[in-house]
Motif scaffolding. Sequence first.
Motif, PDB file in Angstrom:
ATOM      1  N   LEU A   1       0.825  -1.206   0.000  1.00  0.00           N
ATOM      2  CA  LEU A   1       0.000   0.000   0.000  1.00  0.00           C
ATOM      3  C   LEU A   1       0.862   1.261   0.000  1.00  0.00           C
ATOM      4  O   LEU A   1       0.572   2.232  -0.704  1.00  0.00           O
ATOM      5  N   LEU A   2       1.933   1.242   0.770  1.00  0.00           N
ATOM      6  CA  LEU A   2       2.805   2.407   0.835  1.00  0.00           C
ATOM      7  C   LEU A   2       3.552   2.614  -0.481  1.00  0.00           C
ATOM      8  O   LEU A   2       3.820   3.757  -0.882  1.00  0.00           O
ATOM      9  N   ARG A   3       3.891   1.534  -1.151  1.00  0.00           N
ATOM     10  CA  ARG A   3       4.517   1.667  -2.473  1.00  0.00           C
ATOM     11  C   ARG A   3       3.548   2.308  -3.465  1.00  0.00           C
ATOM     12  O   ARG A   3       3.958   3.118  -4.318  1.00  0.00           O
ATOM     13  N   ARG A   4       2.285   1.948  -3.360  1.00  0.00           N
ATOM     14  CA  ARG A   4       1.281   2.590  -4.212  1.00  0.00           C
ATOM     15  C   ARG A   4       1.184   4.077  -3.895  1.00  0.00           C
ATOM     16  O   ARG A   4       0.959   4.902  -4.796  1.00  0.00           O
ATOM     17  N   ARG A   5       1.355   4.436  -2.650  1.00  0.00           N
ATOM     18  CA  ARG A   5       1.349   5.848  -2.267  1.00  0.00           C
ATOM     19  C   ARG A   5       2.503   6.589  -2.951  1.00  0.00           C
ATOM     20  O   ARG A   5       2.315   7.687  -3.479  1.00  0.00           O
ATOM     21  N   VAL A   6       3.683   5.985  -2.936  1.00  0.00           N
ATOM     22  CA  VAL A   6       4.837   6.599  -3.590  1.00  0.00           C
ATOM     23  C   VAL A   6       4.571   6.775  -5.085  1.00  0.00           C
ATOM     24  O   VAL A   6       4.861   7.830  -5.664  1.00  0.00           O
ATOM     25  N   GLU A   7       4.004   5.751  -5.710  1.00  0.00           N
ATOM     26  CA  GLU A   7       3.694   5.840  -7.142  1.00  0.00           C
ATOM     27  C   GLU A   7       2.728   6.994  -7.422  1.00  0.00           C
ATOM     28  O   GLU A   7       2.899   7.747  -8.389  1.00  0.00           O
ATOM     29  N   GLY A   8       1.733   7.138  -6.563  1.00  0.00           N
ATOM     30  CA  GLY A   8       0.778   8.228  -6.738  1.00  0.00           C
ATOM     31  C   GLY A   8       1.429   9.591  -6.597  1.00  0.00           C
ATOM     32  O   GLY A   8       1.134  10.523  -7.355  1.00  0.00           O
ATOM     33  N   LEU A   9       2.331   9.733  -5.640  1.00  0.00           N
ATOM     34  CA  LEU A   9       3.035  10.991  -5.446  1.00  0.00           C
ATOM     35  C   LEU A   9       3.928  11.311  -6.642  1.00  0.00           C
ATOM     36  O   LEU A   9       4.007  12.470  -7.078  1.00  0.00           O
ATOM     37  N   GLU A  10       4.586  10.298  -7.171  1.00  0.00           N
ATOM     38  CA  GLU A  10       5.451  10.514  -8.329  1.00  0.00           C
ATOM     39  C   GLU A  10       4.637  10.923  -9.558  1.00  0.00           C
ATOM     40  O   GLU A  10       5.049  11.808 -10.325  1.00  0.00           O
ATOM     41  N   GLN A  11       3.487  10.300  -9.739  1.00  0.00           N
ATOM     42  CA  GLN A  11       2.629  10.649 -10.867  1.00  0.00           C
ATOM     43  C   GLN A  11       2.088  12.064 -10.716  1.00  0.00           C
ATOM     44  O   GLN A  11       1.999  12.819 -11.690  1.00  0.00           O
ATOM     45  N   TRP A  12       1.718  12.424  -9.489  1.00  0.00           N
ATOM     46  CA  TRP A  12       1.218  13.771  -9.229  1.00  0.00           C
ATOM     47  C   TRP A  12       2.310  14.808  -9.479  1.00  0.00           C
ATOM     48  O   TRP A  12       2.069  15.848 -10.081  1.00  0.00           O
TER      49      TRP A  12
ATOM     50  N   ASN B   1       5.970  25.404  -6.417  1.00  0.00           N
ATOM     51  CA  ASN B   1       7.112  25.011  -5.596  1.00  0.00           C
ATOM     52  C   ASN B   1       6.664  24.267  -4.342  1.00  0.00           C
ATOM     53  O   ASN B   1       7.291  23.289  -3.925  1.00  0.00           O
ATOM     54  N   LEU B   2       5.572  24.737  -3.740  1.00  0.00           N
ATOM     55  CA  LEU B   2       5.034  24.067  -2.559  1.00  0.00           C
ATOM     56  C   LEU B   2       4.578  22.659  -2.903  1.00  0.00           C
ATOM     57  O   LEU B   2       4.872  21.695  -2.185  1.00  0.00           O
ATOM     58  N   TRP B   3       3.843  22.518  -4.020  1.00  0.00           N
ATOM     59  CA  TRP B   3       3.364  21.192  -4.430  1.00  0.00           C
ATOM     60  C   TRP B   3       4.525  20.225  -4.643  1.00  0.00           C
ATOM     61  O   TRP B   3       4.476  19.071  -4.206  1.00  0.00           O
ATOM     62  N   LEU B   4       5.556  20.702  -5.332  1.00  0.00           N
ATOM     63  CA  LEU B   4       6.704  19.839  -5.614  1.00  0.00           C
ATOM     64  C   LEU B   4       7.423  19.451  -4.328  1.00  0.00           C
ATOM     65  O   LEU B   4       7.845  18.302  -4.159  1.00  0.00           O
ATOM     66  N   HIS B   5       7.561  20.420  -3.426  1.00  0.00           N
ATOM     67  CA  HIS B   5       8.208  20.119  -2.144  1.00  0.00           C
ATOM     68  C   HIS B   5       7.405  19.087  -1.362  1.00  0.00           C
ATOM     69  O   HIS B   5       7.975  18.151  -0.779  1.00  0.00           O
ATOM     70  N   GLN B   6       6.095  19.251  -1.338  1.00  0.00           N
ATOM     71  CA  GLN B   6       5.254  18.302  -0.602  1.00  0.00           C
ATOM     72  C   GLN B   6       5.339  16.913  -1.217  1.00  0.00           C
ATOM     73  O   GLN B   6       5.390  15.901  -0.496  1.00  0.00           O
ATOM     74  N   ALA B   7       5.354  16.839  -2.545  1.00  0.00           N
ATOM     75  CA  ALA B   7       5.455  15.543  -3.216  1.00  0.00           C
ATOM     76  C   ALA B   7       6.787  14.879  -2.907  1.00  0.00           C
ATOM     77  O   ALA B   7       6.841  13.678  -2.591  1.00  0.00           O
ATOM     78  N   ASP B   8       7.868  15.638  -2.986  1.00  0.00           N
ATOM     79  CA  ASP B   8       9.198  15.073  -2.730  1.00  0.00           C
ATOM     80  C   ASP B   8       9.345  14.632  -1.277  1.00  0.00           C
ATOM     81  O   ASP B   8       9.860  13.544  -0.994  1.00  0.00           O
ATOM     82  N   ALA B   9       8.890  15.492  -0.359  1.00  0.00           N
ATOM     83  CA  ALA B   9       8.997  15.158   1.060  1.00  0.00           C
ATOM     84  C   ALA B   9       8.124  13.956   1.406  1.00  0.00           C
ATOM     85  O   ALA B   9       8.540  13.066   2.163  1.00  0.00           O
ATOM     86  N   GLY B  10       6.913  13.927   0.839  1.00  0.00           N
ATOM     87  CA  GLY B  10       6.014  12.810   1.110  1.00  0.00           C
ATOM     88  C   GLY B  10       6.558  11.500   0.588  1.00  0.00           C
ATOM     89  O   GLY B  10       6.483  10.459   1.269  1.00  0.00           O
ATOM     90  N   ALA B  11       7.130  11.520  -0.601  1.00  0.00           N
ATOM     91  CA  ALA B  11       7.698  10.300  -1.173  1.00  0.00           C
ATOM     92  C   ALA B  11       8.915   9.839  -0.377  1.00  0.00           C
ATOM     93  O   ALA B  11       9.082   8.642  -0.113  1.00  0.00           O
ATOM     94  N   ALA B  12       9.772  10.789   0.023  1.00  0.00           N
ATOM     95  CA  ALA B  12      10.969  10.428   0.791  1.00  0.00           C
ATOM     96  C   ALA B  12      10.595   9.827   2.138  1.00  0.00           C
ATOM     97  O   ALA B  12      11.176   8.817   2.570  1.00  0.00           O
ATOM     98  N   TRP B  13       9.618  10.441   2.816  1.00  0.00           N
ATOM     99  CA  TRP B  13       9.179   9.892   4.110  1.00  0.00           C
ATOM    100  C   TRP B  13       8.591   8.500   3.933  1.00  0.00           C
ATOM    101  O   TRP B  13       8.875   7.588   4.724  1.00  0.00           O
ATOM    102  N   THR B  14       7.764   8.310   2.904  1.00  0.00           N
ATOM    103  CA  THR B  14       7.127   7.016   2.685  1.00  0.00           C
ATOM    104  C   THR B  14       8.163   5.951   2.373  1.00  0.00           C
ATOM    105  O   THR B  14       8.071   4.812   2.860  1.00  0.00           O
ATOM    106  N   ARG B  15       9.164   6.271   1.563  1.00  0.00           N
ATOM    107  CA  ARG B  15      10.229   5.304   1.274  1.00  0.00           C
ATOM    108  C   ARG B  15      10.982   4.925   2.540  1.00  0.00           C
ATOM    109  O   ARG B  15      11.363   3.770   2.728  1.00  0.00           O
ATOM    110  N   GLY B  16      11.194   5.910   3.408  1.00  0.00           N
ATOM    111  CA  GLY B  16      11.857   5.611   4.673  1.00  0.00           C
ATOM    112  C   GLY B  16      11.035   4.669   5.538  1.00  0.00           C
ATOM    113  O   GLY B  16      11.580   3.748   6.164  1.00  0.00           O
TER     114      GLY B  16
END
Length: 213
Positions: A120-131, A156-171
Amino acid sequence: MSAIRLLVLGAVRQHGRAHGYQVRNDLEYWGAHEWSNAKPGSIYHALKQMAKQGLLRAHETAPSTAGGPPRTEYEITDEGTREYFALLREALTAHDQKPDSLTAALGFLVDLSRGEAVDLLRRRVEGLEQWRAAVTGYYTPEGGAEQLGHIGEIMNLWLHQADAGAAWTRGLIARIEGGAYTFAGEGRPFVGVLADGEENPYATGTPHPGDQG
């Protein structure tokens, strides 16, 4: 989705049977009144509504041994359990959920198997990357967000949130795959609920009429 439904169903499920004040006490213990809409009125309303919808079963009880008034205890039904897991899975995978939904889902993450949680968390990362790709492909000018003046800070805010969210989820995925926490089927997981009558150091101390119902 509304985080309150997931929070209330999950709290009742963890106790097996719980009255409204127990649910409220648990959610305040988790700090949910600070980061979600889990205020007393919302909690008691959710309990009554989900009982009407067949997601919870209401039991009238005798007065407590401590001399308090009778309370209504709630127990999750089979339909409620299905709804609970559907909400949990949705909150973990959807990249566009409000923060309170994801926060609530993290509190119940270990109700899933380790493998499903990772999937499920991997799917979250995929969604963030697509967004993120959609933001850069459709909203950001070729010359960069600065071409839009201060409005570009939205991108810039959207991109930061996507990057931070993906990095946290991968961790989190890495920690889970490394053996962190106890998931369903592996033993007794940590749930962090209060026993009936146990003192809650984080309680708001603000009474509500539903506390006795």
